[in-house]
Every structure is written in C-alpha cells, then in structure tokens.
Design a protein around this motif. Structure first.
Motif, PDB file in Angstrom:
ATOM      1  N   GLY A   1       9.574-102.051 -20.429  1.00  0.00           N
ATOM      2  CA  GLY A   1      10.362-103.901 -20.201  1.00  0.00           C
ATOM      3  C   GLY A   1       9.739-105.097 -20.181  1.00  0.00           C
ATOM      4  O   GLY A   1      10.159-105.611 -20.154  1.00  0.00           O
ATOM      5  N   GLN A   2       8.312-104.968 -20.237  1.00  0.00           N
ATOM      6  CA  GLN A   2       7.382-105.809 -20.146  1.00  0.00           C
ATOM      7  C   GLN A   2       6.786-107.064 -20.922  1.00  0.00           C
ATOM      8  O   GLN A   2       6.925-106.374 -21.985  1.00  0.00           O
ATOM      9  CB  GLN A   2       5.734-105.452 -19.627  1.00  0.00           C
ATOM     10  N   ASN A   3       6.927-108.009 -21.217  1.00  0.00           N
ATOM     11  CA  ASN A   3       6.786-108.759 -21.955  1.00  0.00           C
ATOM     12  C   ASN A   3       5.836-108.404 -22.682  1.00  0.00           C
ATOM     13  O   ASN A   3       4.700-107.792 -22.861  1.00  0.00           O
ATOM     14  CB  ASN A   3       6.703-109.993 -21.734  1.00  0.00           C
TER      15      ASN A   3
ATOM     16  N   ASN B   1      -2.021-109.105 -24.699  1.00  0.00           N
ATOM     17  CA  ASN B   1      -3.290-110.563 -24.353  1.00  0.00           C
ATOM     18  C   ASN B   1      -3.858-109.688 -23.245  1.00  0.00           C
ATOM     19  O   ASN B   1      -4.892-109.487 -23.514  1.00  0.00           O
ATOM     20  CB  ASN B   1      -2.469-111.707 -23.380  1.00  0.00           C
TER      21      ASN B   1
ATOM     22  N   GLU C   1     -13.255-108.800 -20.880  1.00  0.00           N
ATOM     23  CA  GLU C   1     -11.965-110.601 -19.317  1.00  0.00           C
ATOM     24  C   GLU C   1     -11.849-109.788 -18.614  1.00  0.00           C
ATOM     25  O   GLU C   1     -11.467-111.078 -17.614  1.00  0.00           O
ATOM     26  CB  GLU C   1     -11.715-110.802 -20.859  1.00  0.00           C
ATOM     27  N   ARG C   2     -12.016-107.888 -18.336  1.00  0.00           N
ATOM     28  CA  ARG C   2     -10.702-107.758 -17.712  1.00  0.00           C
ATOM     29  C   ARG C   2     -11.969-106.699 -16.937  1.00  0.00           C
ATOM     30  O   ARG C   2     -12.418-105.589 -17.584  1.00  0.00           O
ATOM     31  CB  ARG C   2      -9.900-106.807 -17.454  1.00  0.00           C
TER      32      ARG C   2
ATOM     33  N   TYR D   1      -1.208 -98.623 -10.423  1.00  0.00           N
ATOM     34  CA  TYR D   1      -1.112 -99.010 -12.382  1.00  0.00           C
ATOM     35  C   TYR D   1       0.371 -99.966 -12.959  1.00  0.00           C
ATOM     36  O   TYR D   1       1.197 -99.089 -11.706  1.00  0.00           O
ATOM     37  CB  TYR D   1      -1.090 -97.353 -12.866  1.00  0.00           C
ATOM     38  N   PRO D   2      -0.387-100.022 -13.277  1.00  0.00           N
ATOM     39  CA  PRO D   2       1.257-100.812 -13.618  1.00  0.00           C
ATOM     40  C   PRO D   2       2.517-100.499 -14.273  1.00  0.00           C
ATOM     41  O   PRO D   2       2.185 -99.289 -15.836  1.00  0.00           O
ATOM     42  CB  PRO D   2       0.839-102.025 -14.601  1.00  0.00           C
ATOM     43  N   ASN D   3       3.299-101.069 -13.584  1.00  0.00           N
ATOM     44  CA  ASN D   3       4.776-100.142 -15.104  1.00  0.00           C
ATOM     45  C   ASN D   3       4.637-100.999 -16.425  1.00  0.00           C
ATOM     46  O   ASN D   3       4.051-102.140 -15.893  1.00  0.00           O
ATOM     47  CB  ASN D   3       6.173-100.128 -14.308  1.00  0.00           C
TER      48      ASN D   3
ATOM     49  N   TYR E   1      -9.083-106.859 -21.983  1.00  0.00           N
ATOM     50  CA  TYR E   1      -9.825-105.155 -21.843  1.00  0.00           C
ATOM     51  C   TYR E   1     -10.761-105.002 -23.128  1.00  0.00           C
ATOM     52  O   TYR E   1     -11.501-105.243 -23.054  1.00  0.00           O
ATOM     53  CB  TYR E   1      -8.936-103.953 -21.851  1.00  0.00           C
TER      54      TYR E   1
ATOM     55  N   GLN F   1       4.196-110.327 -25.595  1.00  0.00           N
ATOM     56  CA  GLN F   1       3.267-110.456 -25.671  1.00  0.00           C
ATOM     57  C   GLN F   1       1.935-110.931 -24.011  1.00  0.00           C
ATOM     58  O   GLN F   1       1.065-110.780 -24.804  1.00  0.00           O
ATOM     59  CB  GLN F   1       3.659-111.765 -25.918  1.00  0.00           C
ATOM     60  N   TYR F   2       3.126-110.202 -23.300  1.00  0.00           N
ATOM     61  CA  TYR F   2       1.144-110.549 -22.314  1.00  0.00           C
ATOM     62  C   TYR F   2       1.113-108.948 -22.304  1.00  0.00           C
ATOM     63  O   TYR F   2      -0.596-108.879 -22.234  1.00  0.00           O
ATOM     64  CB  TYR F   2       2.601-110.404 -20.279  1.00  0.00           C
TER      65      TYR F   2
END
Lengths: 83, 83
Positions: free
Chosen positions: A34-36, A42, A51-52, A29-31, A47, A38-39
């Motif tokens: 601090g992720q962007n 998106n 689209e995923r 799973y992703p951390n 999801y 806007q990302y």
C-alpha cells in the motif's frame, strides 16, 4: 502508472525480504504494502542511481540495477496496489 | 524502543508532508503509518548522515539533522504505532 500483474512476476526476489504480502520479514526493512507508487518508483531509482548509500543500500543498489524503468514502474504498481 | 507520546510532540513538522494520519499528502512521499520502527530509525539516520541524496533527500537531510537520537527513536515509535 505501472502494470501490477507484470510487476508481480518481477517481485519474487523482493518478497524474500519485504514479504510475499508486502509486510517485511525483518524489522529493519520497510513494509511495501500500500505504499505510494510514485514514492516506490523514486526510491528504486535513487538506489539505482546510488543516491542511497550505507548498509541496506548495499543490498538495494544491485537489486535496483537489475530493473529497467518499466520493471520499476511495474513492481511499484504491484506493491502499491496490495491491500 | 522509542516513546510514541514524546514522538508525537516532535512530529508536527513531519505531518506537513507525511500526513497527520501518517498517509502522505503527496504521492511522491511515503506513507509512514504502521511502518517498521527500526526501518524509520535507519532511514532518518541515513538522511542525517547524508547517505541518502537527491531531490527529496534535500528536504529530509536538514529535517533529520534537527533530531537527536532520542528524537529519532520517539518519532519512529510514533509513526510505527499508528493504526
């Protein structure tokens, strides 16, 4: 930009996998810490829009489907602002 | 686990958007620095398998298609081990 405090209230369910500190509890799973912002917006919309697809998307599609646009903005702000 | 040194050699093209330091140059793109290795592997394979679609996936599908399984393991090791 979203409201991080409002996002925190919505993010309890996220923390089950992505960690209360934004560091995922499982390596697949992703951390999110601090992720962007806007990302994150998106990705949640991708999801929600199906689209995923594939294994983990089957978990995330229904999670994202429970969030409206404001929720998505707020949860994204919350994780992006984690230090 | 992948070979981070070999991954670095393959990651020049990734850096154009995700940053030489793993911090994305555009807010809509994800930071990869320190991301979970297995998550990066899963994501690249999802793009390669066209399980992620939509705007940015149109960029990532052909990028991932150029990587074999070893490349994916190595590039994922490279970004996950960035401090």
């Amino acid at each position: 930009a979203g409201d991080a405090a409002a996002g925190k209230a919505k993010a309890a369910v996220c923390s089950a996998c992505h960690g209360a500190d934004g560091i995922a509890v499982i390596p697949g799973y992703p951390n999110l810490k601090g992720q962007n912002e806007q990302y994150l917006v998106n990705s949640l919309k991708a999801y929600k829009n199906k689209e995923r697809t594939g294994a983990m998307a089957m978990m995330m599609q229904p999670q994202a489907a429970m969030l409206n646009d404001n929720d998505i903005a707020n949860v994204s702000a919350y994780f992006s602002q984690m230090k």
